[in-house]
Design a protein around this motif. Structure first.
Motif, PDB file in Angstrom:
ATOM      1  N   GLY A  41      53.988  46.161  55.507  1.00  0.00           N
ATOM      2  CA  GLY A  41      53.117  44.916  55.493  1.00  0.00           C
ATOM      3  C   GLY A  41      51.785  44.997  55.807  1.00  0.00           C
ATOM      4  N   GLY A  42      50.881  43.905  55.875  1.00  0.00           N
ATOM      5  CA  GLY A  42      49.616  44.182  55.975  1.00  0.00           C
ATOM      6  C   GLY A  42      49.003  42.912  55.231  1.00  0.00           C
ATOM      7  N   GLY A  43      47.473  42.778  55.560  1.00  0.00           N
ATOM      8  CA  GLY A  43      46.756  41.717  55.354  1.00  0.00           C
ATOM      9  C   GLY A  43      46.249  41.940  53.581  1.00  0.00           C
ATOM     10  N   LEU A  44      45.979  40.594  53.213  1.00  0.00           N
ATOM     11  CA  LEU A  44      45.384  40.606  51.956  1.00  0.00           C
ATOM     12  C   LEU A  44      43.913  40.274  51.699  1.00  0.00           C
ATOM     13  N   TYR A  45      43.031  40.879  50.960  1.00  0.00           N
ATOM     14  CA  TYR A  45      41.843  40.325  50.612  1.00  0.00           C
ATOM     15  C   TYR A  45      41.804  38.844  50.132  1.00  0.00           C
ATOM     16  N   GLY A  46      40.607  38.427  50.221  1.00  0.00           N
ATOM     17  CA  GLY A  46      40.499  37.047  49.733  1.00  0.00           C
ATOM     18  C   GLY A  46      40.632  36.882  48.119  1.00  0.00           C
ATOM     19  N   THR A  47      40.607  35.703  47.860  1.00  0.00           N
ATOM     20  CA  THR A  47      41.147  35.422  46.400  1.00  0.00           C
ATOM     21  C   THR A  47      39.892  35.629  45.223  1.00  0.00           C
ATOM     22  N   GLU A  48      38.917  36.110  45.876  1.00  0.00           N
ATOM     23  CA  GLU A  48      37.666  36.227  44.922  1.00  0.00           C
ATOM     24  C   GLU A  48      38.026  37.232  43.673  1.00  0.00           C
ATOM     25  N   ASP A  49      38.928  38.353  44.159  1.00  0.00           N
ATOM     26  CA  ASP A  49      39.091  39.242  42.995  1.00  0.00           C
ATOM     27  C   ASP A  49      40.666  38.985  42.634  1.00  0.00           C
ATOM     28  N   ALA A  50      41.201  38.140  43.012  1.00  0.00           N
ATOM     29  CA  ALA A  50      42.623  37.859  42.596  1.00  0.00           C
ATOM     30  C   ALA A  50      42.906  37.441  41.151  1.00  0.00           C
ATOM     31  N   VAL A  51      43.885  37.846  40.641  1.00  0.00           N
ATOM     32  CA  VAL A  51      44.226  37.607  39.101  1.00  0.00           C
ATOM     33  C   VAL A  51      45.659  36.859  39.172  1.00  0.00           C
ATOM     34  N   ASN A  52      45.677  35.828  38.525  1.00  0.00           N
ATOM     35  CA  ASN A  52      46.975  35.193  38.138  1.00  0.00           C
ATOM     36  C   ASN A  52      47.227  35.158  36.470  1.00  0.00           C
ATOM     37  N   PHE A  53      48.541  35.277  36.253  1.00  0.00           N
ATOM     38  CA  PHE A  53      48.770  35.111  34.996  1.00  0.00           C
ATOM     39  C   PHE A  53      49.822  34.025  34.956  1.00  0.00           C
ATOM     40  N   VAL A  54      49.391  32.878  34.071  1.00  0.00           N
ATOM     41  CA  VAL A  54      50.199  31.788  34.041  1.00  0.00           C
ATOM     42  C   VAL A  54      51.104  31.728  32.935  1.00  0.00           C
ATOM     43  N   VAL A  55      52.231  31.576  32.946  1.00  0.00           N
ATOM     44  CA  VAL A  55      52.945  31.303  31.687  1.00  0.00           C
ATOM     45  C   VAL A  55      53.480  29.799  31.710  1.00  0.00           C
ATOM     46  N   ARG A  56      53.057  29.328  30.713  1.00  0.00           N
ATOM     47  CA  ARG A  56      53.514  28.075  30.226  1.00  0.00           C
ATOM     48  C   ARG A  56      53.697  28.089  29.036  1.00  0.00           C
ATOM     49  N   LYS A  57      54.834  27.239  28.258  1.00  0.00           N
ATOM     50  CA  LYS A  57      55.196  26.986  27.045  1.00  0.00           C
ATOM     51  C   LYS A  57      54.976  28.006  26.316  1.00  0.00           C
ATOM     52  N   GLY A  58      55.468  29.419  26.794  1.00  0.00           N
ATOM     53  CA  GLY A  58      55.703  30.404  26.090  1.00  0.00           C
ATOM     54  C   GLY A  58      54.443  31.246  26.011  1.00  0.00           C
ATOM     55  N   GLU A  59      53.367  30.596  26.457  1.00  0.00           N
ATOM     56  CA  GLU A  59      52.084  31.557  26.456  1.00  0.00           C
ATOM     57  C   GLU A  59      51.603  31.754  27.702  1.00  0.00           C
ATOM     58  N   VAL A  60      50.783  33.024  27.857  1.00  0.00           N
ATOM     59  CA  VAL A  60      50.374  33.893  29.005  1.00  0.00           C
ATOM     60  C   VAL A  60      48.702  33.444  29.018  1.00  0.00           C
ATOM     61  N   THR A  61      48.102  33.029  30.114  1.00  0.00           N
ATOM     62  CA  THR A  61      46.984  32.748  30.280  1.00  0.00           C
ATOM     63  C   THR A  61      46.459  33.513  31.429  1.00  0.00           C
ATOM     64  N   ARG A  62      45.444  34.292  31.502  1.00  0.00           N
ATOM     65  CA  ARG A  62      44.814  34.917  32.726  1.00  0.00           C
ATOM     66  C   ARG A  62      43.804  34.021  33.452  1.00  0.00           C
ATOM     67  N   VAL A  63      43.830  33.765  34.750  1.00  0.00           N
ATOM     68  CA  VAL A  63      43.124  33.083  35.521  1.00  0.00           C
ATOM     69  C   VAL A  63      42.452  33.934  36.736  1.00  0.00           C
ATOM     70  N   ASP A  64      41.258  34.322  36.585  1.00  0.00           N
ATOM     71  CA  ASP A  64      40.754  34.895  37.653  1.00  0.00           C
ATOM     72  C   ASP A  64      40.290  34.202  38.822  1.00  0.00           C
ATOM     73  N   GLY A  65      40.365  34.606  40.049  1.00  0.00           N
ATOM     74  CA  GLY A  65      39.913  34.135  41.389  1.00  0.00           C
ATOM     75  C   GLY A  65      38.156  34.217  41.149  1.00  0.00           C
ATOM     76  N   PRO A  66      37.736  33.516  42.297  1.00  0.00           N
ATOM     77  CA  PRO A  66      38.213  32.498  43.398  1.00  0.00           C
ATOM     78  C   PRO A  66      38.902  31.219  42.767  1.00  0.00           C
ATOM     79  N   TYR A  67      39.758  30.801  43.541  1.00  0.00           N
ATOM     80  CA  TYR A  67      40.419  29.581  43.187  1.00  0.00           C
ATOM     81  C   TYR A  67      39.780  28.468  43.984  1.00  0.00           C
ATOM     82  N   ALA A  68      38.814  27.638  43.410  1.00  0.00           N
ATOM     83  CA  ALA A  68      38.493  26.412  44.155  1.00  0.00           C
ATOM     84  C   ALA A  68      39.303  25.479  44.765  1.00  0.00           C
ATOM     85  N   GLU A  69      40.471  25.130  43.910  1.00  0.00           N
ATOM     86  CA  GLU A  69      41.433  24.192  44.094  1.00  0.00           C
ATOM     87  C   GLU A  69      42.308  24.821  45.335  1.00  0.00           C
ATOM     88  N   ALA A  70      42.368  25.996  45.660  1.00  0.00           N
ATOM     89  CA  ALA A  70      43.371  26.495  46.579  1.00  0.00           C
ATOM     90  C   ALA A  70      43.079  25.952  48.122  1.00  0.00           C
TER      91      ALA A  70
END
Length: 124
Positions: A41-70
């Motif tokens: 286990g361990g701690g995680l860095y903030g979302t400023e360097d996070a990367v999400n891959f969103v799969v929606r309707k068969g398409e993959v989109t990359r969304v880089d942090g930070p995430y203002a909506e979080a």
């Protein structure tokens, strides 16, 4: 033995935890590591360097942090192994109480989830 993932969620950019929490967590984790309960286990860095891959309707989109909506982010994780679900739940409550005692001004959500062993895993 059943395995579990522990997650700690909290607001991002709330500052460093107090030194007393670090000391309490070192003792708590040390005891569980020695008994074989705490696997990793361990701690995680903030979302400023996070990367999400969103799969929606068969398409993959990359969304880089930070995430203002979080509002909350996962700030830490653990891989744990207990003899019973009851043991896991009781220990997760103790983990949460350490945060309440040493960092009471912060809202923390400590989540415990059992790891699925596949299609034959128990439902509860």
């Amino acid at each position: 033995m059943p395995r579990f993932m522990g997650f700690v969620r909290m607001e991002e950019n709330i500052g460093e935890p107090p030194q007393s929490l670090f000391g309490a967590m070192d003792a708590y984790i040390g005891e569980r590591a020695a008994s074989g309960v705490f696997i990793d286990g361990g701690g995680l860095y903030g979302t400023e360097d996070a990367v999400n891959f969103v799969v929606r309707k068969g398409e993959v989109t990359r969304v880089d942090g930070p995430y203002a909506e979080a509002k909350e982010v996962v700030g830490g994780w653990s891989l744990l192994e207990y003899a019973t679900l009851e043991d896991a739940v009781a220990d997760q409550e103790e983990f949460a109480r350490l945060h309440a005692e040493h960092w009471p001004e912060v809202t923390v959500v400590a989540t415990l989830r059992q790891i699925s062993g596949g299609p034959d895993a128990p439902e509860a």
